[in-house]
Design an enzyme around this catalytic site. Structure first.
Site, PDB file in Angstrom:
ATOM      1  N   ARG A  96       0.835  -1.210   0.000  1.00 32.36           N
ATOM      2  CA  ARG A  96       0.000   0.000   0.000  1.00 32.36           C
ATOM      3  C   ARG A  96       0.871   1.262   0.000  1.00 32.36           C
ATOM      4  O   ARG A  96       0.518   2.258  -0.586  1.00 32.36           O
ATOM      5  CB  ARG A  96      -0.891  -0.022   1.249  1.00 32.36           C
ATOM      6  CG  ARG A  96      -2.075   0.888   1.176  1.00 32.36           C
ATOM      7  CD  ARG A  96      -2.918   0.861   2.463  1.00 32.36           C
ATOM      8  NE  ARG A  96      -2.903  -0.366   3.211  1.00 32.36           N
ATOM      9  CZ  ARG A  96      -3.856  -1.298   3.173  1.00 32.36           C
ATOM     10  NH1 ARG A  96      -4.920  -1.137   2.416  1.00 32.36           N
ATOM     11  NH2 ARG A  96      -3.742  -2.396   3.912  1.00 32.36           N
ATOM     12  N   TYR A  97       1.983   1.210   0.722  1.00 34.02           N
ATOM     13  CA  TYR A  97       2.910   2.342   0.821  1.00 34.02           C
ATOM     14  C   TYR A  97       4.227   1.931   0.176  1.00 34.02           C
ATOM     15  O   TYR A  97       4.601   0.755   0.234  1.00 34.02           O
ATOM     16  CB  TYR A  97       3.184   2.687   2.296  1.00 34.02           C
ATOM     17  CG  TYR A  97       1.948   2.903   3.134  1.00 34.02           C
ATOM     18  CD1 TYR A  97       1.314   4.136   3.157  1.00 34.02           C
ATOM     19  CD2 TYR A  97       1.438   1.876   3.924  1.00 34.02           C
ATOM     20  CE1 TYR A  97       0.194   4.338   3.949  1.00 34.02           C
ATOM     21  CE2 TYR A  97       0.318   2.072   4.712  1.00 34.02           C
ATOM     22  CZ  TYR A  97      -0.301   3.301   4.727  1.00 34.02           C
ATOM     23  OH  TYR A  97      -1.400   3.499   5.508  1.00 34.02           O
ATOM     24  N   ARG A 100       7.086  -0.206   2.367  1.00 37.07           N
ATOM     25  CA  ARG A 100       6.780  -1.359   3.222  1.00 37.07           C
ATOM     26  C   ARG A 100       5.666  -2.211   2.638  1.00 37.07           C
ATOM     27  O   ARG A 100       4.826  -1.712   1.885  1.00 37.07           O
ATOM     28  CB  ARG A 100       6.403  -0.923   4.634  1.00 37.07           C
ATOM     29  CG  ARG A 100       5.271   0.090   4.700  1.00 37.07           C
ATOM     30  CD  ARG A 100       5.401   0.871   6.014  1.00 37.07           C
ATOM     31  NE  ARG A 100       4.324   1.826   6.246  1.00 37.07           N
ATOM     32  CZ  ARG A 100       4.315   3.062   5.759  1.00 37.07           C
ATOM     33  NH1 ARG A 100       5.272   3.487   4.959  1.00 37.07           N
ATOM     34  NH2 ARG A 100       3.324   3.878   6.038  1.00 37.07           N
ATOM     35  N   CYS A 109      -5.247 -17.613  14.137  1.00 35.41           N
ATOM     36  CA  CYS A 109      -4.854 -16.821  15.306  1.00 35.41           C
ATOM     37  C   CYS A 109      -5.056 -17.672  16.551  1.00 35.41           C
ATOM     38  O   CYS A 109      -5.822 -18.643  16.532  1.00 35.41           O
ATOM     39  CB  CYS A 109      -5.721 -15.570  15.436  1.00 35.41           C
ATOM     40  SG  CYS A 109      -5.645 -14.510  13.984  1.00 35.41           S
ATOM     41  N   CYS A 113     -10.753 -12.225  17.524  1.00 32.98           N
ATOM     42  CA  CYS A 113     -11.348 -11.009  18.063  1.00 32.98           C
ATOM     43  C   CYS A 113     -12.668 -10.765  17.330  1.00 32.98           C
ATOM     44  O   CYS A 113     -12.718 -10.861  16.102  1.00 32.98           O
ATOM     45  CB  CYS A 113     -10.392  -9.844  17.847  1.00 32.98           C
ATOM     46  SG  CYS A 113      -8.698 -10.239  18.343  1.00 32.98           S
ATOM     47  N   CYS A 116     -12.544  -8.261  14.413  1.00 32.61           N
ATOM     48  CA  CYS A 116     -11.395  -8.398  13.504  1.00 32.61           C
ATOM     49  C   CYS A 116     -11.690  -7.828  12.123  1.00 32.61           C
ATOM     50  O   CYS A 116     -12.696  -8.148  11.499  1.00 32.61           O
ATOM     51  CB  CYS A 116     -11.021  -9.868  13.371  1.00 32.61           C
ATOM     52  SG  CYS A 116      -9.695 -10.132  12.184  1.00 32.61           S
ATOM     53  N   ARG A 118     -10.025  -8.542   9.539  1.00 29.60           N
ATOM     54  CA  ARG A 118      -9.798  -9.575   8.522  1.00 29.60           C
ATOM     55  C   ARG A 118     -10.633 -10.811   8.837  1.00 29.60           C
ATOM     56  O   ARG A 118     -10.249 -11.930   8.515  1.00 29.60           O
ATOM     57  CB  ARG A 118      -8.307  -9.935   8.444  1.00 29.60           C
ATOM     58  CG  ARG A 118      -7.433  -8.804   7.993  1.00 29.60           C
ATOM     59  CD  ARG A 118      -6.150  -9.248   7.307  1.00 29.60           C
ATOM     60  NE  ARG A 118      -5.434  -8.069   6.843  1.00 29.60           N
ATOM     61  CZ  ARG A 118      -4.362  -7.539   7.451  1.00 29.60           C
ATOM     62  NH1 ARG A 118      -3.859  -8.114   8.518  1.00 29.60           N
ATOM     63  NH2 ARG A 118      -3.798  -6.454   6.976  1.00 29.60           N
ATOM     64  N   ASP A 279     -12.661  -0.669  12.433  1.00 26.10           N
ATOM     65  CA  ASP A 279     -12.893  -0.771  10.992  1.00 26.10           C
ATOM     66  C   ASP A 279     -14.314  -1.241  10.704  1.00 26.10           C
ATOM     67  O   ASP A 279     -14.975  -1.839  11.555  1.00 26.10           O
ATOM     68  CB  ASP A 279     -11.883  -1.749  10.377  1.00 26.10           C
ATOM     69  CG  ASP A 279     -10.461  -1.207  10.459  1.00 26.10           C
ATOM     70  OD1 ASP A 279     -10.266  -0.038  10.057  1.00 26.10           O
ATOM     71  OD2 ASP A 279      -9.568  -1.930  10.941  1.00 26.10           O
ATOM     72  N   ASP A 316      -8.067   3.718   9.263  1.00 25.06           N
ATOM     73  CA  ASP A 316      -7.734   3.132   7.970  1.00 25.06           C
ATOM     74  C   ASP A 316      -8.858   3.509   7.022  1.00 25.06           C
ATOM     75  O   ASP A 316     -10.009   3.071   7.191  1.00 25.06           O
ATOM     76  CB  ASP A 316      -7.611   1.608   8.091  1.00 25.06           C
ATOM     77  CG  ASP A 316      -6.171   1.189   8.278  1.00 25.06           C
ATOM     78  OD1 ASP A 316      -5.378   1.356   7.335  1.00 25.06           O
ATOM     79  OD2 ASP A 316      -5.844   0.706   9.384  1.00 25.06           O
ATOM     80  N   LYS A 323      -3.710   4.803   6.172  1.00 23.99           N
ATOM     81  CA  LYS A 323      -4.051   5.347   7.493  1.00 23.99           C
ATOM     82  C   LYS A 323      -3.987   6.863   7.478  1.00 23.99           C
ATOM     83  O   LYS A 323      -3.111   7.443   6.844  1.00 23.99           O
ATOM     84  CB  LYS A 323      -3.042   4.863   8.532  1.00 23.99           C
ATOM     85  CG  LYS A 323      -3.214   3.430   8.942  1.00 23.99           C
ATOM     86  CD  LYS A 323      -2.236   3.075  10.040  1.00 23.99           C
ATOM     87  CE  LYS A 323      -2.399   1.604  10.386  1.00 23.99           C
ATOM     88  NZ  LYS A 323      -2.165   0.742   9.213  1.00 23.99           N
TER      89      LYS A 323
HETATM   90  S1  SF4 Z   1      -7.586  -8.824  15.063  1.00 27.39           S
HETATM   91 FE1  SF4 Z   1      -8.006 -10.543  13.647  1.00 27.39          FE
HETATM   92  S2  SF4 Z   1      -6.010 -11.103  12.819  1.00 27.39           S
HETATM   93 FE2  SF4 Z   1      -5.625  -9.892  14.685  1.00 27.39          FE
HETATM   94  S3  SF4 Z   1      -5.484 -11.428  16.373  1.00 27.39           S
HETATM   95 FE3  SF4 Z   1      -7.613 -10.709  16.306  1.00 27.39          FE
HETATM   96  S4  SF4 Z   1      -8.632 -12.238  15.001  1.00 27.39           S
HETATM   97 FE4  SF4 Z   1      -6.429 -12.440  14.599  1.00 27.39          FE
END
Ligand code: SF4
Length: 369
Positions: A96-97, A100, A109, A113, A116, A118, A279, A316, A323
């Protein structure tokens, strides 16, 4: 690339286990089964031990225990809320940049979360990691782009890989001359600190590149004695750490919670880095604050915490535009005046600003003579 160690057998992964453990009401089981069919669930023993099951508003539970609200995606939410796909030239790379790239090695994971960004890409049911061929293609992409100075290992959580596999990956990346920094984004030190073994720490240090670790934690209670010891072991081994947190409704959306979290990071020698605005991931509206709330909280932190403890509040921008700092402004235009600087041959127009101090009082800069 399948050397992933999912060994925590006691991790809770099924709604029925959450109900049996007292973490979710039995009446919600049907809805939670529907959530589980869509999004991954994992609550490690270390995280489960932090949850007060008698508190319906427990800030740890809100982060990890699924809720029926996740079934209701809101307008504007997206499966790719920060636009990774728009900047992915080959599988596993987001560029994206200029200087990096994100290198998305694994799609699993230790914990999942509920907010999340993603969530549509991680978890059981998805590929657990890049294939060997995709991994080689991603490395070739980094090799072919000399402007890439930093490679950010993310996912999923890269520390789900075995130390042996991590050594191979770190060595491959550090062998690329123009890559000088390898940054690892992880939640493992708080979610499953036992994984931060001496072998894992040794794997993170590599000739030819400097390793940084960014720890994701959102509430001071996550920084348990075990989590602090895991971070201290990495830092003592010469690995600098920064933090990443997400501003979350009912978790850390008050000044006291944010203050305690940022102080805890600094006490652990972890520099507060980013406080992300939530997000627009599907089914996460119940955990998002407004930008106005976030800006107000950041203004409050300015007066409560030393500069060492201040994170940058960032958004984001949806669509992959990167960002943007979105914290409060402290400077605004007051007037234009003619400079009286005697070192100037000709008077030049200069701007006088209004500057807001940490108490909310407004001052002029430069002051009027
Ligand atoms: S935010 Fe998403 S990618 Fe990051 S630890 Fe939590 S579940 Fe995993």
């Amino acid at each position: 690339m399948s050397r992933i160690n999912l060994k925590s057998a006691a991790t809770l992964r099924e709604p029925a286990e959450l109900v049996a453990g007292g973490f979710a009401p039995a009446a919600d089981l049907g809805d939670l089964e529907k959530v589980a069919a869509r999004y991954a669930i994992a609550v490690t023993p270390d995280i489960a031990a932090l949850i007060d099951a008698n508190d319906p508003d427990d800030p740890i539970a809100r982060q990890f225990i699924p809720r029926r609200e996740e079934l209701a995606a809101q307008p504007g939410e997206s499966a790719d809320p920060i636009g990774d796909h728009a900047h992915s030239p080959v599988a596993g790379i987001v560029h994206r940049y200029p200087d990096r790239v994100l290198f998305k090695l694994v799609h699993v994971c230790a914990v999942y979360c509920r907010f999340c960004f993603r969530r549509e890409m991680v978890g059981p049911g998805k590929a657990t990691a890049l294939s060997d061929g995709a991994y080689r293609d991603a490395l070739d992409y980094v090799r072919a782009h000399p402007e890439i100075w930093e490679v950010i290992l993310t996912g999923g959580d890269p520390l789900m890989l075995s130390p042996r596999r991590l050594v191979e990956i770190m060595t491959d990346i550090a062998a690329i001359d123009h890559v000088r920094i390898i940054r690892i984004h992880t939640r493992v030190p708080v979610a499953d600190p036992v994984r931060i073994s001496a072998e894992m720490i040794a794997a993170l240090r590599v000739e030819g590149a400097t390793t940084w670790v960014a720890l994701h934690a959102n509430h001071a209670r996550e920084l348990t004695g075990k989590a602090r010891a895991a971070c201290a072991a990495m830092i003592d081994a010469g690995i600098p750490m920064v933090s990443q947190s997400v501003l979350l409704r009912g978790v850390n959306d008050n000044a006291a919670a944010l203050e305690a979290l940022m102080r805890a990071f600094v006490e652990c020698r972890i520099k507060p880095y980013y406080l992300h605005h939530g997000d627009l991931a599907p089914g996460t509206a119940h955990l998002r604050t407004t930008l106005a709330q976030g800006r107000q909280l950041m203004r409050g932190l300015r007066g409560r915490l030393s500069g060492l403890c201040q994170p940058e509040y960032v958004l984001d921008i949806p669509g992959g535009h990167g960002k943007a700092p979105v914290g409060p402004n402290y400077l605004s235009h007051a007037e234009t005046f003619s400079s009286a600087n005697s070192f100037l041959e000709e008077p030049e127009p200069e701007t006088r600003y209004r500057v807001v101090d940490y108490c909310g009082d407004v001052h002029l800069y430069p002051p009027k003579p």
